[in-house]
Design a protein around this motif. Structure first.
Motif, PDB file in Angstrom:
ATOM      1  N   ALA A  20       1.070  -1.098   0.038  1.00  0.00           N
ATOM      2  CA  ALA A  20       0.022  -0.014   0.036  1.00  0.00           C
ATOM      3  C   ALA A  20       0.758   1.206  -0.016  1.00  0.00           C
ATOM      4  CB  ALA A  20      -0.943   0.017   1.257  1.00  0.00           C
ATOM      5  N   ALA A  21       1.765   1.007   0.762  1.00  0.00           N
ATOM      6  CA  ALA A  21       2.775   2.128   0.761  1.00  0.00           C
ATOM      7  C   ALA A  21       3.541   2.777  -0.741  1.00  0.00           C
ATOM      8  CB  ALA A  21       3.832   2.258   1.854  1.00  0.00           C
ATOM      9  N   CYS A  22       3.611   1.587  -1.298  1.00  0.00           N
ATOM     10  CA  CYS A  22       4.214   1.634  -2.768  1.00  0.00           C
ATOM     11  C   CYS A  22       3.182   2.068  -3.743  1.00  0.00           C
ATOM     12  CB  CYS A  22       4.998   0.246  -3.082  1.00  0.00           C
ATOM     13  SG  CYS A  22       6.451   0.052  -1.991  1.00  0.00           S
ATOM     14  N   GLY A  23       2.172   2.540  -3.283  1.00  0.00           N
ATOM     15  CA  GLY A  23       1.129   3.148  -4.362  1.00  0.00           C
ATOM     16  C   GLY A  23       0.451   2.185  -5.002  1.00  0.00           C
ATOM     17  N   ILE A  24       0.356   0.743  -4.772  1.00  0.00           N
ATOM     18  CA  ILE A  24      -0.022  -0.198  -5.401  1.00  0.00           C
ATOM     19  C   ILE A  24      -1.959   0.252  -5.273  1.00  0.00           C
ATOM     20  CG2 ILE A  24      -0.799  -1.694  -3.344  1.00  0.00           C
ATOM     21  CD1 ILE A  24      -0.158  -4.162  -5.124  1.00  0.00           C
ATOM     22  N   ASN A  25      -2.406   0.876  -4.479  1.00  0.00           N
ATOM     23  CA  ASN A  25      -3.709   1.289  -4.613  1.00  0.00           C
ATOM     24  C   ASN A  25      -3.910   2.695  -5.120  1.00  0.00           C
ATOM     25  OD1 ASN A  25      -4.869  -1.175  -4.004  1.00  0.00           O
ATOM     26  ND2 ASN A  25      -4.661  -0.752  -1.865  1.00  0.00           N
ATOM     27  N   ILE A 168       7.385   3.279  -6.758  1.00  0.00           N
ATOM     28  CA  ILE A 168       8.097   1.923  -6.918  1.00  0.00           C
ATOM     29  C   ILE A 168       6.983   1.025  -7.587  1.00  0.00           C
ATOM     30  CG2 ILE A 168       8.794  -0.139  -5.500  1.00  0.00           C
ATOM     31  CD1 ILE A 168      10.019   1.670  -3.433  1.00  0.00           C
ATOM     32  N   GLY A 169       5.642   1.296  -6.780  1.00  0.00           N
ATOM     33  CA  GLY A 169       4.759   0.565  -7.416  1.00  0.00           C
ATOM     34  C   GLY A 169       4.325   1.115  -8.809  1.00  0.00           C
ATOM     35  N   ALA A 170       4.432   2.378  -8.897  1.00  0.00           N
ATOM     36  CA  ALA A 170       3.795   2.930 -10.266  1.00  0.00           C
ATOM     37  C   ALA A 170       4.818   2.308 -11.317  1.00  0.00           C
ATOM     38  CB  ALA A 170       3.845   4.522 -10.134  1.00  0.00           C
ATOM     39  N   ASN A 171       5.824   2.260 -11.113  1.00  0.00           N
ATOM     40  CA  ASN A 171       6.963   1.877 -12.093  1.00  0.00           C
ATOM     41  C   ASN A 171       6.933  -0.008 -12.448  1.00  0.00           C
ATOM     42  OD1 ASN A 171       7.811   4.556 -13.048  1.00  0.00           O
ATOM     43  ND2 ASN A 171       9.243   4.471 -11.309  1.00  0.00           N
ATOM     44  N   VAL A 172       7.387  -0.403 -11.233  1.00  0.00           N
ATOM     45  CA  VAL A 172       7.187  -1.979 -11.271  1.00  0.00           C
ATOM     46  C   VAL A 172       6.095  -2.412 -11.550  1.00  0.00           C
ATOM     47  CG1 VAL A 172       8.113  -3.760  -9.853  1.00  0.00           C
ATOM     48  CG2 VAL A 172       9.262  -1.595  -9.585  1.00  0.00           C
ATOM     49  N   ILE A 173       5.090  -2.215 -10.792  1.00  0.00           N
ATOM     50  CA  ILE A 173       3.651  -2.915 -10.790  1.00  0.00           C
ATOM     51  C   ILE A 173       2.772  -2.159 -12.158  1.00  0.00           C
ATOM     52  CG2 ILE A 173       1.768  -3.516  -9.744  1.00  0.00           C
ATOM     53  CD1 ILE A 173       3.430  -3.462  -6.973  1.00  0.00           C
ATOM     54  N   HIS A 174       2.707  -0.996 -12.002  1.00  0.00           N
ATOM     55  CA  HIS A 174       1.492  -0.358 -13.050  1.00  0.00           C
ATOM     56  C   HIS A 174       2.106   0.072 -14.374  1.00  0.00           C
ATOM     57  CE1 HIS A 174      -1.569  -0.623  -9.729  1.00  0.00           C
ATOM     58  NE2 HIS A 174      -0.609   0.011  -9.231  1.00  0.00           N
ATOM     59  N   GLY A 175       3.384   0.279 -14.300  1.00  0.00           N
ATOM     60  CA  GLY A 175       3.927   0.869 -15.710  1.00  0.00           C
ATOM     61  C   GLY A 175       3.608   1.965 -15.950  1.00  0.00           C
ATOM     62  N   ALA A 176       3.150   2.877 -15.059  1.00  0.00           N
ATOM     63  CA  ALA A 176       2.482   4.235 -15.103  1.00  0.00           C
ATOM     64  C   ALA A 176       3.416   5.399 -16.006  1.00  0.00           C
ATOM     65  CB  ALA A 176       2.349   4.735 -13.814  1.00  0.00           C
TER      66      ALA A 176
END
Length: 226
Positions: A20-25, A168-176
């Protein structure tokens, strides 16, 4: 409850908090908010486009002589409605610029038309024409409001995906990818000049310069482009 179960639960909770802290949501939440606001921008643009045929019909009925200006409005509306943009294109600078430029050209054409009809007092005084001009002005103001709101939400999203730890989440998970903003055109950045020669009778007064009221540019040669 065994110690192993408790440890697994604690680990799962820590993992959830870390993600959650990594922006997954937060990243997709802010992205969806910006894209939803984009829908409001498109709705406002469509509202203005829908009113233009009536405006053109009124002016044509008055047999206005400046056919080039009138045709310019018709052509600009056709170009503006021909360029569609999806929410996936909001992070595409080239497609976004094409769309924004087409809308700016339509706004400029409307400003030129307003300038022309000001020289036709009989036309300008027609209740239907006056009502349409008020409606288009309101539509332009609504477009400006929705664009500002979109820019705010896009900025919120762009900040989220660029700042730690959500990046972190934006780049690694979402490819934002960052969303594009509406920006003022160069012509709209010039300081407008007010022409009062029509009232004072001073023929030497400088020609009127465009005024603008939204962040994307109104650059009509002599009147507010909205």
């Amino acid at each position: 409850m065994t110690l192993t179960t408790m440890l697994r639960g604690a680990f799962a909770a820590m993992a959830a908090l870390s993600l959650a802290a990594c922006g997954i949501n937060s990243v997709p939440t802010k992205e969806e908010a910006a894209k939803a606001q984009w829908g409001n921008v498109e709705s406002a643009l469509q509202n203005r486009s829908d009113k233009i045929p009536n405006l053109v019909a009124v002016v044509e009925a008055a047999a206005i002589s400046e056919k080039d200006i009138l045709q310019g409005v018709i052509d600009a509306r056709a170009r503006a409605t021909a360029i569609n943009i999806t929410t996936d294109d909001l992070s595409n600078p080239e497609e976004f610029k094409k769309f924004s430029d087409a809308q700016n050209q339509l706004t400029q054409a409307l400003g030129q038309l307003r300038t022309v009809v000001e020289n036709y007092p009989q036309l300008a005084s027609q209740p239907r024409f006056a009502d349409l001009m008020v409606a288009i002005d309101e539509a332009n103001n609504q477009i400006n409001t929705e664009r500002v709101r979109y820019n705010d939400l896009a900025r919120d999203y762009n900040t989220e995906i660029r700042t730690f730890p959500s990046s972190i989440g934006a780049n690694v998970i979402h490819g934002a990818k960052p969303l594009e903003y509406f920006e003022a055109a160069e012509a709209a950045k010039a300081n407008p000049t007010v022409d009062m020669s029509g009232i004072t009778g001073d023929k030497a007064a400088p020609a009127a310069a465009p005024a603008s009221n939204d962040n994307t540019a109104e650059q009509a040669p002599a009147a507010a482009a909205n």
